[in-house]
Design an enzyme around this catalytic site. Structure first.
Site, PDB file in Angstrom:
ATOM      1  N   ARG A 120      51.958  23.653  35.463  1.00 30.84           N
ATOM      2  CA  ARG A 120      52.419  24.930  34.869  1.00 30.84           C
ATOM      3  C   ARG A 120      51.599  25.376  33.664  1.00 30.84           C
ATOM      4  NH1 ARG A 120      57.519  22.335  35.753  1.00 30.84           N
ATOM      5  NH2 ARG A 120      58.328  22.975  37.781  1.00 30.84           N
ATOM      6  N   LYS A 142      41.731  37.038  32.700  1.00 28.14           N
ATOM      7  CA  LYS A 142      42.055  37.350  34.099  1.00 28.14           C
ATOM      8  C   LYS A 142      41.492  36.241  34.968  1.00 28.14           C
ATOM      9  CE  LYS A 142      42.478  42.359  34.368  1.00 28.14           C
ATOM     10  NZ  LYS A 142      41.893  43.596  34.924  1.00 28.14           N
ATOM     11  N   GLU A 184      27.948  45.434  34.530  1.00 27.46           N
ATOM     12  CA  GLU A 184      29.153  45.351  33.685  1.00 27.46           C
ATOM     13  C   GLU A 184      28.813  45.679  32.224  1.00 27.46           C
ATOM     14  OE1 GLU A 184      32.048  45.165  35.061  1.00 27.46           O
ATOM     15  OE2 GLU A 184      32.215  43.565  36.552  1.00 27.46           O
ATOM     16  N   LYS A 226      35.000  44.265  24.825  1.00 26.30           N
ATOM     17  CA  LYS A 226      36.038  43.658  25.667  1.00 26.30           C
ATOM     18  C   LYS A 226      37.147  43.064  24.810  1.00 26.30           C
ATOM     19  CE  LYS A 226      37.457  41.451  29.675  1.00 26.30           C
ATOM     20  NZ  LYS A 226      37.161  40.981  31.012  1.00 26.30           N
ATOM     21  N   GLU A 236      47.160  44.690  30.791  1.00 26.43           N
ATOM     22  CA  GLU A 236      46.754  45.910  31.510  1.00 26.43           C
ATOM     23  C   GLU A 236      47.920  46.846  31.827  1.00 26.43           C
ATOM     24  OE1 GLU A 236      43.399  45.391  34.213  1.00 26.43           O
ATOM     25  OE2 GLU A 236      44.249  46.929  35.489  1.00 26.43           O
ATOM     26  N   ARG A 240      43.413  48.677  29.223  1.00 23.78           N
ATOM     27  CA  ARG A 240      42.576  47.673  29.875  1.00 23.78           C
ATOM     28  C   ARG A 240      42.113  48.114  31.263  1.00 23.78           C
ATOM     29  NH1 ARG A 240      43.060  41.062  29.953  1.00 23.78           N
ATOM     30  NH2 ARG A 240      41.159  40.782  31.159  1.00 23.78           N
ATOM     31  N   ASN A 244      37.941  48.798  34.528  1.00 27.77           N
ATOM     32  CA  ASN A 244      37.758  48.772  35.982  1.00 27.77           C
ATOM     33  C   ASN A 244      36.965  49.964  36.498  1.00 27.77           C
ATOM     34  OD1 ASN A 244      38.901  46.567  37.594  1.00 27.77           O
ATOM     35  ND2 ASN A 244      40.688  46.951  36.307  1.00 27.77           N
ATOM     36  N   HIS A 247      35.316  49.856  39.917  1.00 26.69           N
ATOM     37  CA  HIS A 247      35.752  48.636  40.597  1.00 26.69           C
ATOM     38  C   HIS A 247      36.603  48.912  41.838  1.00 26.69           C
ATOM     39  CE1 HIS A 247      34.163  46.729  37.044  1.00 26.69           C
ATOM     40  NE2 HIS A 247      34.565  45.526  37.412  1.00 26.69           N
ATOM     41  N   HIS A 251      35.284  47.093  44.821  1.00 24.66           N
ATOM     42  CA  HIS A 251      36.033  46.050  45.528  1.00 24.66           C
ATOM     43  C   HIS A 251      36.126  46.375  47.021  1.00 24.66           C
ATOM     44  CE1 HIS A 251      38.252  44.559  41.637  1.00 24.66           C
ATOM     45  NE2 HIS A 251      37.019  44.120  41.724  1.00 24.66           N
ATOM     46  N   HIS A 264      29.033  41.211  43.108  1.00 22.71           N
ATOM     47  CA  HIS A 264      30.075  42.009  42.446  1.00 22.71           C
ATOM     48  C   HIS A 264      29.455  43.125  41.596  1.00 22.71           C
ATOM     49  CE1 HIS A 264      33.815  42.982  40.437  1.00 22.71           C
ATOM     50  NE2 HIS A 264      33.252  42.764  39.272  1.00 22.71           N
TER      51      HIS A 264
HETATM   52  P1  NAD Z   1      28.850  33.842  40.375  1.00 22.40           P
HETATM   53  O1  NAD Z   1      29.836  33.067  39.644  1.00 22.40           O
HETATM   54  O2  NAD Z   1      28.883  33.802  41.862  1.00 22.40           O
HETATM   55  O3  NAD Z   1      27.388  33.424  39.873  1.00 22.40           O
HETATM   56  C1  NAD Z   1      26.278  34.045  40.442  1.00 22.40           C
HETATM   57  C2  NAD Z   1      25.273  33.020  41.009  1.00 22.40           C
HETATM   58  O4  NAD Z   1      24.504  32.486  39.945  1.00 22.40           O
HETATM   59  C3  NAD Z   1      25.908  31.838  41.706  1.00 22.40           C
HETATM   60  O5  NAD Z   1      25.107  31.459  42.800  1.00 22.40           O
HETATM   61  C4  NAD Z   1      25.879  30.759  40.620  1.00 22.40           C
HETATM   62  O6  NAD Z   1      25.900  29.453  41.151  1.00 22.40           O
HETATM   63  C5  NAD Z   1      24.561  31.055  39.966  1.00 22.40           C
HETATM   64  N1  NAD Z   1      24.431  30.653  38.579  1.00 22.40           N
HETATM   65  C6  NAD Z   1      25.365  30.690  37.606  1.00 22.40           C
HETATM   66  N2  NAD Z   1      24.813  30.403  36.424  1.00 22.40           N
HETATM   67  C7  NAD Z   1      23.519  30.160  36.644  1.00 22.40           C
HETATM   68  C8  NAD Z   1      22.431  29.814  35.810  1.00 22.40           C
HETATM   69  N3  NAD Z   1      22.567  29.751  34.488  1.00 22.40           N
HETATM   70  N4  NAD Z   1      21.225  29.595  36.379  1.00 22.40           N
HETATM   71  C9  NAD Z   1      21.063  29.729  37.727  1.00 22.40           C
HETATM   72  N5  NAD Z   1      22.048  30.084  38.558  1.00 22.40           N
HETATM   73  C10 NAD Z   1      23.260  30.296  38.022  1.00 22.40           C
HETATM   74  O7  NAD Z   1      28.920  35.403  39.990  1.00 22.40           O
HETATM   75  P2  NAD Z   1      29.158  36.175  38.618  1.00 22.40           P
HETATM   76  O8  NAD Z   1      28.401  37.428  38.756  1.00 22.40           O
HETATM   77  O9  NAD Z   1      28.946  35.317  37.444  1.00 22.40           O
HETATM   78  O10 NAD Z   1      30.716  36.504  38.669  1.00 22.40           O
HETATM   79  C11 NAD Z   1      31.259  37.330  39.666  1.00 22.40           C
HETATM   80  C12 NAD Z   1      32.730  37.026  39.796  1.00 22.40           C
HETATM   81  O11 NAD Z   1      33.371  37.326  38.572  1.00 22.40           O
HETATM   82  C13 NAD Z   1      33.417  37.833  40.867  1.00 22.40           C
HETATM   83  O12 NAD Z   1      34.244  36.996  41.621  1.00 22.40           O
HETATM   84  C14 NAD Z   1      34.255  38.824  40.085  1.00 22.40           C
HETATM   85  O13 NAD Z   1      35.414  39.208  40.755  1.00 22.40           O
HETATM   86  C15 NAD Z   1      34.560  38.041  38.844  1.00 22.40           C
HETATM   87  N6  NAD Z   1      34.870  38.855  37.660  1.00 22.40           N
HETATM   88  C16 NAD Z   1      35.965  38.529  36.953  1.00 22.40           C
HETATM   89  C17 NAD Z   1      36.277  39.227  35.808  1.00 22.40           C
HETATM   90  C18 NAD Z   1      37.458  38.816  34.974  1.00 22.40           C
HETATM   91  O14 NAD Z   1      37.805  39.543  34.054  1.00 22.40           O
HETATM   92  N7  NAD Z   1      38.033  37.677  35.218  1.00 22.40           N
HETATM   93  C19 NAD Z   1      35.449  40.269  35.370  1.00 22.40           C
HETATM   94  C20 NAD Z   1      34.328  40.575  36.123  1.00 22.40           C
HETATM   95  C21 NAD Z   1      34.033  39.855  37.272  1.00 22.40           C
HETATM   96  N1  GLY Z   2      37.081  42.828  34.080  1.00 25.93           N
HETATM   97  C1  GLY Z   2      38.197  43.672  33.866  1.00 25.93           C
HETATM   98  C2  GLY Z   2      39.190  43.100  32.919  1.00 25.93           C
HETATM   99  O1  GLY Z   2      39.011  42.034  32.406  1.00 25.93           O
HETATM  100  O2  GLY Z   2      40.192  43.701  32.678  1.00 25.93           O
END
Ligand code: NAD
Ligand code: GLY
Length: 359
Positions: A120, A142, A184, A226, A236, A240, A244, A247, A251, A264
């Protein structure tokens, strides 16, 4: 090093941004109640950075274990999440053990969701290693996994105790991933920071060339935006949602093509052009505004047109968006460059027209 604070009363936490931070046990040590951690990473990032992080944890007096996940958006699933629970239970982790997510947004979102659920809720630290995760996903709490029908549909709001963004890790990031992260970054300029937008227009080539000072400034200014938004509207209920921009369209691209086909950030860039086009159709943006937006995405090497899924399919996928209220699509659009609004003003015909023009 620069330190920002996410101000959430008793759940406030620091974001450290700078060079060489993976080798700073002093930054980690204050955040462990129990001297035990599970580091969640993936098969790409672990060979690059896990040993250094574990050495710093050891120097901070923290015993650590690792769970190495398969790499990719298509693994952001229940099955992969269970691998984290297997590792937590296998290492006899307790409620006071800390989960440390080392990687991009996929590892961070899944690690955070696992931390929110395990017994939890266990303490959680983000060590983001992509530009996208340093400027966005590691901050704000998130966490989620995907469902075949919709992106990030199963998840929780769950804040980390610390975000450690070591800019040096960006040196190994593939070019395509760096560009995706810039989508972003540009978002913050478009939705609420016109001065940052102008700065990005001046410095986009330097960012693509990975100038460390420019990257550090882009991460810092993005995180400052942010952190302000999250502090004002953690769950949100209002502002917040503006984070998006692009997005809802994006998405739909990710789910429609199959997760991982487009990155993404790429989907967000094309989706933002659809939102800009719709804003022009509503009379809010001028032709020059839309061209300025498109030009910046093009210079960043990002797609400005979406794939041809068909307008009806886009809209069907967009209906699964988390901003849908009482069955009505609500979209983040631009009143002007630097000011976004959440609105249900656009009717379906206008949305379809914007999609048609941008595919
Ligand atoms: P990712 O986590 O898939 O990383 C991208 C690629 O880079 C992967 O292949 C990873 O293994 C590689 N990688 C990571 N760090 C590296 C490094 N230093 N050197 C070499 N390779 C490296 O993608 P991302 O773009 O980081 O994140 C996208 C995800 O984030 C999506 O799922 C999206 O929905 C999510 N997201 C979440 C939020 C939130 O607020 N929580 C906001 C925006 C995006
Ligand atoms: N990436 C959108 C949020 O964190 O609200």
């Amino acid at each position: 090093m620069q330190t920002l604070q996410v101000a959430l009363a008793e759940r406030s936490y620091p974001i450290h941004i700078g060079s060489g931070l993976l080798d700073r046990p002093d930054l980690l040590a204050p955040h462990f109640a129990q001297k035990k951690a599970l580091v969640v990473s993936n098969e790409t990032v672990a060979p690059l950075y896990l040993a250094r992080l574990q050495a710093s944890l050891a120097a901070a007096g923290v015993e650590s274990f690792a769970a190495i996940l398969p790499d990719g958006e298509r693994y952001k699933t229940w099955e992969t999440l269970n691998l984290i629970f297997d590792a937590l239970l296998g290492a006899h982790c307790e409620r006071g053990t800390t989960l440390v997510a080392l990687g991009g947004g996929v590892v961070g979102d899944m690690g955070g969701f696992a931390a929110a659920c395990y017994q939890r809720g266990m303490p959680f630290i983000q060590v983001p290693t992509t530009l996208l995760s340093q400027v966005d996903s590691s901050v704000g709490g998130k966490t989620a996994i995907n469902h075949p029908l919709g992106k990030n549909m199963i998840g929780a709001f769950y804040q980390p105790r610390l975000v450690l963004a070591d800019i040096d890790t960006l040196a190994t990031l593939p070019d395509r991933e760096l560009r995706a992260g810039l989508a972003e970054v540009i978002k913050y300029g478009l939705i609420r920071d016109a001065a940052f937008l102008a700065w990005l227009e001046q410095n986009i080539e330097g960012l693509l060339a990975r100038d460390p000072d420019l990257l550090a400034e882009a991460v810092q200014r993005s995180c400052a935006n942010k952190a302000e938004v999250v502090a004002a509207d953690e769950r949100e209920t209002g502002e917040r949602a503006l984070l998006n921009l692009g997005h809802t369209f994006g998405h739909a691209i990710e789910a429609g093509l199959g997760y991982g086909e487009w990155l993404h950030g790429e989907a967000v860039a094309a989706g933002t052009m659809m939102a800009a086009e719709l804003s022009r159709l509503l009379g809010w943006l001028t032709d020059a505004d839309v061209e300025r937006t498109e030009s910046l995405f093009r210079r960043a090497g990002l797609p400005v047109r979406g794939p041809q899924l068909g307008e009806a399919r886009y809209i069907e996928l967009m209906r699964h968006d988390k901003k849908v209220a009482e069955g009505r699509l609500r979209l983040v659009l631009l009143r002007r460059l630097g000011e976004a609004v959440l609105t249900a003003d656009a009717d379906e015909a206008a949305i379809a027209e914007a999609i048609r023009r941008c595919c």
